[in-house]
Design a protein around this motif. Sequence first.
Motif, mmCIF file in Angstrom:
data_model
loop_
_atom_site.group_PDB
_atom_site.id
_atom_site.type_symbol
_atom_site.label_atom_id
_atom_site.label_comp_id
_atom_site.label_asym_id
_atom_site.label_seq_id
_atom_site.Cartn_x
_atom_site.Cartn_y
_atom_site.Cartn_z
ATOM 1 N N MET A 1 51.427 45.542 48.196
ATOM 2 C CA MET A 1 50.428 44.723 47.538
ATOM 3 C C MET A 1 49.195 44.611 48.421
ATOM 4 S SD MET A 1 51.404 43.428 44.549
ATOM 5 C CE MET A 1 50.379 42.005 44.403
ATOM 6 N N ARG A 2 48.067 44.661 47.775
ATOM 7 C CA ARG A 2 46.794 44.494 48.458
ATOM 8 C C ARG A 2 46.087 43.283 47.864
ATOM 9 N NH1 ARG A 2 45.018 50.801 48.722
ATOM 10 N NH2 ARG A 2 46.734 51.416 50.079
ATOM 11 N N PRO A 3 45.170 42.685 48.602
ATOM 12 C CA PRO A 3 44.458 41.511 48.062
ATOM 13 C C PRO A 3 43.812 41.769 46.704
ATOM 14 C CG PRO A 3 44.038 41.714 50.409
ATOM 15 C CD PRO A 3 44.802 42.950 49.998
ATOM 16 N N VAL A 4 43.301 42.980 46.497
ATOM 17 C CA VAL A 4 42.663 43.285 45.221
ATOM 18 C C VAL A 4 43.676 43.236 44.070
ATOM 19 C CG1 VAL A 4 42.894 45.809 45.318
ATOM 20 C CG2 VAL A 4 40.963 44.779 44.107
ATOM 21 N N ASP A 5 44.939 43.547 44.340
ATOM 22 C CA ASP A 5 45.965 43.510 43.298
ATOM 23 C C ASP A 5 46.098 42.106 42.725
ATOM 24 O OD1 ASP A 5 46.420 46.193 43.847
ATOM 25 O OD2 ASP A 5 48.157 45.789 45.113
ATOM 26 N N GLU A 6 46.113 41.129 43.603
ATOM 27 C CA GLU A 6 46.219 39.741 43.142
ATOM 28 C C GLU A 6 44.982 39.356 42.332
ATOM 29 O OE1 GLU A 6 47.295 35.306 44.845
ATOM 30 O OE2 GLU A 6 47.532 37.064 46.147
#
Length: 81
Positions: A1-6
């Motif tokens: 997971m990457r911050p952009v995913d959230e």
Amino acid sequence: MRPVDERIMETMRDEGNLTPQAVDNFGVCSRSHASVRLSKLNKYGLVDRIAQGLYRLTENGRAFLDEELDASELEPVEDTT
């Protein structure tokens, strides 16, 4: 997971089903990057691909956003589309 995913999933929760272009239009990330990240989120069952280029948030995606699911415990799933 990457911050952009959230951020992508939060936008989907707020706005509904989205395409990569819509993610770009909401200023989350570029269309091409959204396409890559949505494919990855789909692979782990956090979003569903409901039509060519159109995605919706799954129950697991909502549970992740509600901090009821640890994404590090997710296994890849087969794309059913």
